[in-house]
Design a protein around this motif. Structure first.
Motif, short mmCIF file in Angstrom:
data_model
loop_
_atom_site.label_atom_id
_atom_site.label_comp_id
_atom_site.label_asym_id
_atom_site.label_seq_id
_atom_site.Cartn_x
_atom_site.Cartn_y
_atom_site.Cartn_z
N PRO A 1 0.84 -1.21 0.00
CA PRO A 1 0.00 0.00 0.00
C PRO A 1 0.88 1.26 0.00
N ASP A 2 0.40 2.32 -0.68
CA ASP A 2 1.16 3.59 -0.73
C ASP A 2 1.53 4.06 0.67
N SER A 3 0.63 3.79 1.64
CA SER A 3 0.85 4.29 2.99
C SER A 3 2.15 3.75 3.58
N PHE A 4 2.59 2.57 3.12
CA PHE A 4 3.84 2.01 3.65
C PHE A 4 5.01 2.93 3.30
N PHE A 5 5.05 3.40 2.06
CA PHE A 5 6.15 4.27 1.65
C PHE A 5 5.96 5.69 2.18
N GLU A 6 4.69 6.12 2.26
CA GLU A 6 4.41 7.47 2.79
C GLU A 6 4.83 7.60 4.25
N ASN A 7 4.70 6.51 5.00
CA ASN A 7 5.03 6.56 6.43
C ASN A 7 6.30 5.80 6.77
N ILE A 8 7.19 5.69 5.81
CA ILE A 8 8.36 4.81 5.97
C ILE A 8 9.22 5.21 7.18
N GLU A 9 9.18 6.51 7.52
CA GLU A 9 10.02 6.95 8.64
C GLU A 9 9.61 6.29 9.96
N ASN A 10 8.39 5.73 10.00
CA ASN A 10 7.95 5.07 11.23
C ASN A 10 8.35 3.60 11.30
N SER A 11 8.96 3.08 10.21
CA SER A 11 9.33 1.66 10.22
C SER A 11 10.83 1.50 10.43
N ASP A 12 11.21 0.57 11.31
CA ASP A 12 12.65 0.30 11.48
C ASP A 12 13.08 -0.76 10.46
N LYS A 13 14.37 -1.12 10.51
CA LYS A 13 14.92 -2.03 9.49
C LYS A 13 14.17 -3.36 9.46
N VAL A 14 13.88 -3.89 10.64
CA VAL A 14 13.23 -5.21 10.70
C VAL A 14 11.81 -5.13 10.13
N GLU A 15 11.10 -4.05 10.46
CA GLU A 15 9.73 -3.89 9.95
C GLU A 15 9.77 -3.71 8.41
N ILE A 16 10.70 -2.91 7.93
CA ILE A 16 10.83 -2.73 6.47
C ILE A 16 11.14 -4.07 5.82
N GLY A 17 12.09 -4.80 6.41
CA GLY A 17 12.46 -6.10 5.88
C GLY A 17 11.26 -7.04 5.85
N TYR A 18 10.53 -7.06 6.96
CA TYR A 18 9.39 -7.98 7.06
C TYR A 18 8.31 -7.63 6.03
N GLN A 19 7.93 -6.35 5.98
CA GLN A 19 6.84 -5.95 5.08
C GLN A 19 7.19 -6.21 3.61
N THR A 20 8.48 -6.03 3.26
CA THR A 20 8.84 -6.16 1.85
C THR A 20 9.13 -7.61 1.44
N ILE A 21 9.49 -8.47 2.37
CA ILE A 21 9.87 -9.85 1.99
C ILE A 21 8.75 -10.84 2.27
N LYS A 22 7.77 -10.46 3.11
CA LYS A 22 6.83 -11.50 3.60
C LYS A 22 6.07 -12.20 2.47
N GLN A 23 5.67 -11.47 1.43
CA GLN A 23 4.92 -12.14 0.37
C GLN A 23 5.78 -13.16 -0.36
N PHE A 24 7.11 -12.96 -0.36
CA PHE A 24 7.99 -13.89 -1.07
C PHE A 24 8.27 -15.15 -0.25
N VAL A 25 8.22 -15.00 1.06
CA VAL A 25 8.47 -16.14 1.95
C VAL A 25 7.18 -16.94 2.12
N GLY A 26 6.04 -16.25 2.07
CA GLY A 26 4.76 -16.94 2.23
C GLY A 26 4.60 -17.42 3.66
N ASN A 27 3.83 -18.52 3.83
CA ASN A 27 3.54 -18.94 5.20
C ASN A 27 4.52 -19.98 5.74
#
Ligand SMILES: *Cc1c(COP(=O)(O)O)cnc(C)c1O
Length: 429
Positions: free
Chosen positions: A39-65
């Protein structure tokens, strides 16, 4: 998430299977079936995400369940335990330093992520694997360090005797535990040939699960997309459009950047900067892909004549040359210009760039940035990794960082190997 082979003659597989296999049975590279923008909001509010959160949000769909959220975040916390700063070089150019990891090469993140994923899949001792990798220098060190002590994974690294730097050799040969270094009497291509032969040798593969740890492996390739998002987070307040220049060899890093862009990361343009190994540069001029044998240069981690990830880049643009050209350029530079660039960066900004970073800088110069653009070249290795060239070119001495000092005093342990039968004997013993 399912992965398909780009040769389209192999079954689709899950994330874990693609990681364990490395390459599909039809020798094609695995590619994610879908890439869903965040969602656009992820990039709009990126300053609120730390490295782990950024990593998680961007990789989770590739790792799946296959790795639950809490475990995946644990892995990311461990993998991303150092900084990725953007340092200003001139008014409209900065460098994204990717060399603050344990071996001071940008490959640390991919190697560590892949190692921890394999460790996770093997947590109940069900999926023992042997990672077999040939190195011309930097890959081996990052892989050795990344996999050190990982349960159920043995690592065998082949390197050409006398052809890697002293520091690089120590990074490969002094760790022990589950890491074995085979010192091959030959050049890098001989190491590579032995590895390829082993992957095709049923008398080996019937007995053990072999996998590779270069950027054809999705777990080494995909986490590199974090870099581009980390840079964006730091540069957003400048209010300029970002142009990334990526020093490229196998084109895995820049390809991951394009994946970040497909996830919605605002990027104006990608510049692939290469040394005289210019297969992609020629493709962008002629639309003909004609690989050549690689030539040795001072930016030797990019001495690749047939970049394996370029096929993934074309896929990201639906194999449409016009849309590729719109967002992607490639330029090639020789060693003399690279040294001149190292001097220019040092004289202008008092910044010591390694030869790979300097090639990236040249790419931005060639691209010709507009007023509303900010260029970032990726600094893929610490200058100490290319000590002789950096010290000779700039006529100074580089301080040895603690990560490197740590290995300098250690005793080298390697097994001398001169042909394939030795490798086979070792693997089956
Ligand atoms: C591996 C490497 C590169 C090239 O990266 P690719 O993903 O293969 O394009 C560039 N610089 C350094 C220092 C490297 O080790």
């Amino acid at each position: 998430m399912q992965y398909y082979s780009l040769h389209k003659k192999a079954p689709k597989v899950s994330f874990s299977e693609a990681v364990v296999r490395g390459l599909a049975p039809d020798k094609g590279l695995y590619f994610p079936e879908t890439i869903t923008p965040l969602p656009d909001s992820f990039f709009e509010n990126i300053e609120n995400s730390d490295k782990v959160e950024i990593g998680y949000q961007t990789i989770k769909q590739f790792v799946g369940n296959e790795i639950p959220e809490a475990d995946l975040k644990e892995i990311l916390k461990d993998v991303l335990s150092f900084d990725f700063p953007v340092v200003d070089i001139t008014e409209n150019i900065g460098t994204l330093e990717l060399f603050h990891g344990p071996t001071m090469a940008f490959k640390d993140v991919g190697a560590r992520f892949m190692a921890r994923c394999l460790g996770y899949f093997n947590r109940n001792n069900e999926n023992k694997v042997t990672v077999l990798v040939a190195t011309s220098g930097d890959t081996g060190g990052a892989v050795a360090q990344g996999f050190l002590g990982v349960k159920g994974v043995d690592v065998v690294i082949l390197y050409p005797s006398g052809k890697v730097s002293d520091i690089q050799e120590r990074q490969l040969t002094t760790l022990g535990q589950n890491i074995t270094a085979l010192e091959v009497d030959g050049v890098f291509d001989d190491c590579q040939d032995m590895v390829k032969k082993a992957f095709l040798d049923h008398s080996i593969t019937d007995h053990m699960q072999l996998t590779s740890a270069n950027s054809i492996n999705i777990a080494r390739w995909l986490p590199q997309l974090f870099y581009f998002v980390f840079a964006y987070k730091q540069l957003k307040t400048k209010g300029k459009e970002i142009v990334f220049s990526v020093p490229s060899g196998n084109f895995g890093n820049i390809c991951a950047g394009i994946v970040a862009n497909k996830l919605g990361l605002p990027v104006k343009h990608f510049v692939a900067s290469t040394n005289v190994n210019d297969t992609v540069v020629r493709f962008m001029e002629t639309e003909k892909y004609e690989p050549k044998a690689s030539k040795a240069t001072i930016s030797n981690a990019m001495d690749v004549g047939n970049p394996s990830n370029f096929i993934r880049i074309q896929q990201l643009f639906d194999n449409n040359f016009t849309s590729l050209k719109d967002q992607f350029s490639a330029f090639s530079f020789d060693d003399d210009s690279t040294k001149e660039a190292m001097k220019e960066i040092y004289e202008k900004s008092n910044y010591i760039a390694d030869p790979h970073g300097a090639v990236g800088y040249l790419g931005l110069k060639n691209y010709d940035l507009k007023n509303d653009e900010y260029g970032v070249f990726l600094e893929t290795a610490h200058p100490v990794k290319f000590l002789d060239i950096v010290e000779d070119t700039l006529d100074l001495s580089v301080e040895i960082p603690p990560q490197i000092q740590k290995v300098m005093g250690k005793e080298k342990v390697s097994i001398k190997t001169n042909d394939y039968s030795k490798l086979k004997e070792f693997l089956l013993s």
